[in-house]
Design an enzyme around this catalytic site. Structure first.
Site, mmCIF file in Angstrom:
data_model
loop_
_atom_site.group_PDB
_atom_site.id
_atom_site.type_symbol
_atom_site.label_atom_id
_atom_site.label_comp_id
_atom_site.label_asym_id
_atom_site.label_seq_id
_atom_site.Cartn_x
_atom_site.Cartn_y
_atom_site.Cartn_z
ATOM 1 N N ASP A 1 3.082 3.653 -4.724
ATOM 2 C CA ASP A 1 2.618 2.912 -3.548
ATOM 3 C C ASP A 1 1.393 3.658 -3.006
ATOM 4 O O ASP A 1 0.933 4.637 -3.600
ATOM 5 C CB ASP A 1 3.733 2.739 -2.506
ATOM 6 C CG ASP A 1 4.055 4.032 -1.773
ATOM 7 O OD1 ASP A 1 3.563 5.109 -2.202
ATOM 8 O OD2 ASP A 1 4.782 3.981 -0.766
ATOM 9 N N TYR B 1 6.013 -3.884 -8.827
ATOM 10 C CA TYR B 1 6.262 -2.773 -7.900
ATOM 11 C C TYR B 1 7.604 -2.941 -7.187
ATOM 12 O O TYR B 1 8.432 -2.019 -7.140
ATOM 13 C CB TYR B 1 5.127 -2.640 -6.863
ATOM 14 C CG TYR B 1 5.535 -1.677 -5.779
ATOM 15 C CD1 TYR B 1 5.425 -0.314 -5.980
ATOM 16 C CD2 TYR B 1 6.121 -2.136 -4.588
ATOM 17 C CE1 TYR B 1 5.872 0.584 -5.027
ATOM 18 C CE2 TYR B 1 6.571 -1.252 -3.625
ATOM 19 C CZ TYR B 1 6.446 0.112 -3.845
ATOM 20 O OH TYR B 1 6.911 0.994 -2.917
ATOM 21 N N GLU C 1 12.326 -3.227 1.449
ATOM 22 C CA GLU C 1 11.143 -3.197 0.573
ATOM 23 C C GLU C 1 10.176 -4.322 0.923
ATOM 24 O O GLU C 1 8.971 -4.118 1.011
ATOM 25 C CB GLU C 1 11.551 -3.327 -0.901
ATOM 26 C CG GLU C 1 11.897 -2.024 -1.561
ATOM 27 C CD GLU C 1 10.778 -1.000 -1.469
ATOM 28 O OE1 GLU C 1 9.601 -1.386 -1.510
ATOM 29 O OE2 GLU C 1 11.092 0.183 -1.334
#
Ligand code: SF4
Length: 370
Positions: free
Chosen positions: A146, A128, A45
């Site tokens: 995203d 996020y 990520e």
């Protein structure tokens, strides 16, 4: 699909099912998808922010070989972390990742916590990233947006406003929440991102291959090529810089940037920005004098490299100079440490992108002293 469809659970369920089936059949075999190990998901990520997937996979595999778990990251010196990150850019991501690993190990954790508040307390993890880790690694129902999903939703709901407008962001967030498959959040979120990356691409989306085409409003009204509505593009800012590659015998001078600046703790050749009406050579001389105390004799133009960042285009002019063996130690004003390194050893240090190009140019230019 529009937000009125949230009143239609059967339609939402069908969309979720189609996404699920498509992802099961078409997902890319990304390495962290084999186990969904939380540590690996976290690394992927963080690396994936602002970076193309093929580069992420390369770096991820190298990273995992070097740092197989959280404890290995926490125990590593920062220079090893920055070196492993070299070329990915946005080095604050690497520094935050290092600090987060150290904080977790120091507080007795052996892995990544499955808790939103604890994740948000770690450096480099915002809403996020926390949602991405929780849904991908722990299969918890957190909606995700995203860039790929935003584009896909803008088409799915035929949104006629730019993505960055706050009304649009609210609409996108509501869609992510409404459409979330709470029974399969891991697959659902990844399916949306994967569909955006592979099918609903920025240019020429492959609508005939899209599993959710029957629900796509933009496809229905033939506005796909106008969605998302473009925002005015910012022009890149040009920055001119100059630096000196100083040689003493077969060793080259490099210095380590101060910890708190933009490329903190990375290494570089001394130099800086051109001032008004200054030539690159004048700037290189001035910067070296200010940063080391050395007043240089002859300078030879070596090369010019250009590097693009998100908002800037940096042109870096490099000059070569020899220092006599009797040159005094530098007086550092803009660096924390310095080193004299052979061409071979230069590769051991982490450099920002422009200076890494200079190291490559040096190796090509001086093959005899490698
Ligand atoms: Fe994107 Fe086309 Fe699918 Fe609509 S039908 S979501 S535009 S790929």
């Amino acid at each position: 699909m529009n937000m009125a469809d949230k009143e239609n659970p059967a339609e939402i369920h069908e969309l979720q099912r189609r996404l699920h089936d498509w992802f099961t059949a078409h997902q890319r075999p990304l390495p962290w998808r084999q186990t969904y190990d939380p540590y690996q998901v976290w690394i992927a990520e963080i690396m994936g922010q602002q970076t193309q997937m093929d580069r992420v996979v390369q770096y991820f595999l190298r990273w995992l070989a070097r740092f197989p778990d959280l404890a290995a990251v926490a125990a590593a010196p920062e220079q090893a972390i920055l070196k492993a990150w070299e070329g990915l850019g946005y080095y604050s991501r690497a520094r935050n990742l290092h600090r987060a690993a150290q904080q977790l190990i120091a507080s007795g954790e052996s892995g990544i916590p499955a808790d939103r508040q604890r994740l948000l307390a770690l450096p480099g993890i915002g809403p996020y990233t926390a949602a991405a880790i929780l849904s991908t690694a722990f299969n918890q129902p957190h909606p995700l947006l995203d860039a790929n999903v935003e584009r896909l939703f803008a088409r799915l709901a035929d949104i006629g406003r730019p993505l960055k407008q706050s009304a649009t962001q609210k609409q996108l967030a509501a869609m992510a929440e409404t459409l979330l498959d709470r029974d399969h959040p891991r697959i659902h979120n990844q399916a949306l991102m994967e569909l955006g990356a592979l099918v609903c691409t920025p240019r020429n989306p492959d609508c005939p291959a899209c599993p959710i085409q029957p629900f796509c409003q933009a496809h229905r009204v033939d506005t796909v090529e106008f969605r998302p509505v473009p925002t005015g593009k910012q022009k890149k800012i040009d920055i001119a810089m100059a630096c000196g590659i100083l040689r003493k015998g077969d060793a080259f001078y490099i210095q380590q940037r101060l910890p708190d600046d933009i490329w903190g703790n990375l290494w570089e050749f001394p130099g800086g920005r051109l001032e008004a009406k200054e030539s690159p050579e004048q700037a290189a001389r001035r910067e070296i004098r200010e940063e080391t105390g050395w007043v240089l004799g002859e300078l030879t133009a070596f090369t010019t490299v250009i590097h693009h960042y998100t908002r800037y285009r940096v042109t870096l002019h490099a000059f070569l100079a020899r220092l006599p063996p009797t040159a005094p130690e530098p007086v550092l004003t803009a660096a924390s440490h310095f080193a004299w390194a052979s061409l071979e050893r230069l590769g051991d240090y982490p450099f920002p992108a422009g200076h890494r190009q200079l190291v490559a140019a040096l190796c090509a230019h001086f093959p005899e002293i490698r």
